[in-house]
Every structure is written in structure tokens, then in C-alpha cells.
Design an enzyme around this catalytic site. Sequence first.
Site, PDB file in Angstrom:
ATOM      1  N   CYS A  47     -28.831  36.038  23.120  1.00  0.00           N
ATOM      2  CA  CYS A  47     -27.272  35.464  24.559  1.00  0.00           C
ATOM      3  C   CYS A  47     -28.117  34.556  23.790  1.00  0.00           C
ATOM      4  O   CYS A  47     -28.380  33.272  23.666  1.00  0.00           O
ATOM      5  CB  CYS A  47     -28.500  35.844  25.416  1.00  0.00           C
ATOM      6  SG  CYS A  47     -27.754  35.564  27.217  1.00  0.00           S
TER       7      CYS A  47
ATOM      8  N   CYS B 174      10.825  62.508  19.221  1.00  0.00           N
ATOM      9  CA  CYS B 174      12.290  61.065  19.191  1.00  0.00           C
ATOM     10  C   CYS B 174      12.142  60.721  20.858  1.00  0.00           C
ATOM     11  O   CYS B 174      12.370  61.654  21.577  1.00  0.00           O
ATOM     12  CB  CYS B 174      12.595  60.996  18.004  1.00  0.00           C
ATOM     13  SG  CYS B 174      13.304  59.430  18.004  1.00  0.00           S
TER      14      CYS B 174
ATOM     15  N   CYS C   9     -19.798  41.764  26.793  1.00  0.00           N
ATOM     16  CA  CYS C   9     -20.457  40.251  25.933  1.00  0.00           C
ATOM     17  C   CYS C   9     -20.095  40.214  24.407  1.00  0.00           C
ATOM     18  O   CYS C   9     -19.501  41.043  23.695  1.00  0.00           O
ATOM     19  CB  CYS C   9     -22.047  40.918  25.470  1.00  0.00           C
ATOM     20  SG  CYS C   9     -22.994  40.266  25.243  1.00  0.00           S
TER      21      CYS C   9
END
Lengths: 68, 420
Positions: free
Chosen positions: B342, B135, B388
Site C-alpha cells: 500500500c 446500422c 486502488c
Amino acid sequence: MSDHLLSMDEMRQVDDYLERGFKVHYVYENLSGMFVEFGRQEEEVCLQILTADARKYFAAKLQEQTQL
Amino acid sequence: MADLRIDFAGIKSPNPYWLASAPPTNSGYQVQRAFEAGWGGAVWKTLGEPILNVSSRFAAVSFNGQRVAGFNNIELITDRPLEVNLQEILETKKRFPNHAIIASLMVEPQQEKWHEIVKKVEAVGVDGLELNFGCPHGMAERGMGAASGQVPDLVEKQTHWAKEVARTPVIVKLTPNITDITMTAEAAVRGGADAVSMINTINSLAGVDLDSWNTVPHVAGKGAHGGYCGPAVKPIALNMVAECARNPFVNVPISGIGGISNWQDAAEFMLMGATGVQVCTAAMHHGFSIVEDMIDGLNNYLDEKGIASVMDLVGKSVQRYSNWGDLDLNYKVVAEINNDVCINCNKCHIACEDTSHQCIDMYTESGRPMLKVREQDCVGCNLCSIVCPVDGAISMVERMSTIAPMTWNERQSLISSFDR
């Protein structure tokens, strides 16, 4: 010249020396790339290899030389 | 149906999905609801001297419309007396005897304090202990949590103290706020840990409000660093699990934690060496019922792969994780653009032209704009396929190398024999 064309030219020079009977005597690398000292009888030449692809190619050729 | 049961360092669980020690495991009410929903185990919210919390505790980072891509918290361990928690653990274990209940523990680094809490917690029938050395906020300022977990000697010593009296398996939960987590993992093993778990949260500040200039979150105009978790931290956690899994000195089971949000994430952690996983942020975002899809998805995946037991996944990808110097320099992939798919957004061209190797050409064919990769100049960086937006438009395809495989380490060894 593009990197590709330059690397092709450098690979051709490596092949050329080896085909003419030169052996690799020394190899060292620094900030300017790789320097290979080829020797044949009393004749010595130093080739500077700049491109990454040609440096990979040369290592493969060096491996072949050590296995002969 | 595949067998999803796991045996984690001797702790048996009906499936590999445990809730991590955090707000979802604060009480018996919550843990019992989680077990009803299908969770295989729960690591109870860390027990120790009851703390005081502040108001305004959580913050999230959204990115491009995805809410809770990352999650930040400044909540501390339990604020309830130990006896209250122990009574609820007892009741929960009685109701769910086949589910795993692990008690997360945090006390000051003193032998008698570890002995006291281990004995008290084990008396109510927990299946294991998880020592919270991770922690990063609040408790660390008091010498506990990550403050202990960043010092290998303290990890080893406190693990040893817990093991001196423990009768159940001891898991050591490690902090990622350290340069090399294998150092503290090894220390835990030297101390006698039966298992390690990772990662706890990463030091973080979620943001700054540009109007008020307050931190996010803030407490009456002041902020403090918190712990970061959620999907954004998964790659960091996965690497740390893998680094420990391939370390021969960390030869104990690993519980994977960090951004696990679905069955695919869980399977990845298990392939990289985790015997089970712990989940928090995804449950906080979507509720306990997400475990249903996690169970179904994992089951289907194992069935499709013809794998009978989820335990057979554990560590199967570890040997594929190596050092950079052992990768083949002569392996070659290149980008291939499918112009039928494309959409000519040209993101690949822009990315390649501006930030990679300038190997995607734009041209026109029969009046139609097209893109083509000059393979001889493509270094196989993957960037075009990453940016892409259309699935299947760009593929990375292997090209047979004309030269033999050679790693960097092999190359350096070869070249050094030709040094002067």
C-alpha cells in the site's frame, strides 16, 4: 449501534427463540423489514428483523426448521 | 501451436478474427491487405443502393489519456455501385480462397429486393451473408438498418426472404438499440437464420464543443446521432452475446462484435458463446497488423491451458452466467489490504467512507500510517480494490460462510410457505 452489532443482536434473538422451543408460524416482509411470528403452545411473539445479515441468517434457520 | 481454425455455421476461417463490416472493409484493396496481415475473414462493408455520405464522419471519446476509448461514426453503407464491389469480392476471393468473405447486405424491406441482392452477391462466390439490421443512423431514417432490426416481425420476415434464395449461410446482425436483444435474435432464428452477430453500434452523440457549441462531429454546424463502438461498449456487447448464448431459442452460432481490441477480449467473447469475433475500431485505431498479436496471444493462451482447438473455448462460461435470483446470498468475500504494498494514497478509505460501507479504518503503527478493513462491516462490494492504483495492495478474499448457500429464489420460495 452499528449494523454489525444490530445484526448480531437480531441473530441472537432468533437463536434464543428457537432454543426455547419456539417454532416459526408466519413470516412476512414489508417496507419496514421482516416480521416473524414465533409460537410455542399458547404463547406467540413477533420479532421484527431489520438488518440484511440477520434476514439472511433467519432464512437459513427457517430452512433448518423445515428439514427437521 | 493450437488450431485456430473455426467453423462458423459452415463458414470456414483460418482463425476467429474477422474484420467487421465498416470502413476497413470498404474495398478489395483493404480486404486483401487485411488478409495478408493475418485476418481470417472480412465482412464486406454493407452493400445496397449506393448512398451519399457527409464530410466529417467520425469522432472519438478519450478518457483519462486513453485515446479512442469510444468511437462514434455517422458514415453510411457503401457509396460504390454494387458491380464495383462484386468485382473486387470476386478478385479477393480468387486470391484468398481459404479466407472467409461475408457480404453485409441492406435493402428496403421488400421480398424482391432481398432476392435480387442475395442472388447477385452469391454469384461472385461469397462464403456467407450478413443481413444488416443494426446500422443506427441515416439508413434507419429510411426504414432500413436498426429501424428494421428493432421490429421482431420485420427481422423474421426479411430473414425469411433472404433465406428463400440464399445458398450460403445467413447471419443476422442485430442492433443493441433495443430493450431485449434476445427478442430480435429469436425472431432471426424463426426466420431461418443460420447465425446471428452482435452488436451493431449504439446510438450516440460523442460530445458538444464548449467553444462553438457545435456537436462533435458536426456537418456545417449541424449534427445527427451516430453509432458508438470501441472499448467502451465491450461490456454491453459481451452481455448481449451471453444473454443470447444462454437462451435456448437462440440455438445458432453467434459472431461477437463490440469493442474487441485484443486476444483477451476475443477469448472472453468465445467463452461467453461466440464462435468467432469481428473487429473494427481497434483496426481503425492501430491498423491491420494488430491481428498478429491477437493470433499469437490466443495461441499462447490455448497452449498454456492445454486446449488443442479454439473451438473448444466456445461457450465454456455460458453456464456460469445466470439470473441474479439464482446467486448465493450467503457467499462472502471481504477486502484485505496488504500494507507492505500500500502507498497510503487513501483512495480506498475515501471511496469506502464516502460511497460504500465505511469499513476501512486509518490508524498509525510505529509512526507509519496504515489501513485496515473491519471485516464484519465489509459487504464485499469490491470498490476499494477497483479504485486502488497499486496491483496487489487490496485483494478480495473468500470467507467461509457459517450458513448454508441459499439463493434469493430459494429464499422466496421458502418464506412464501410461511405466509398467512
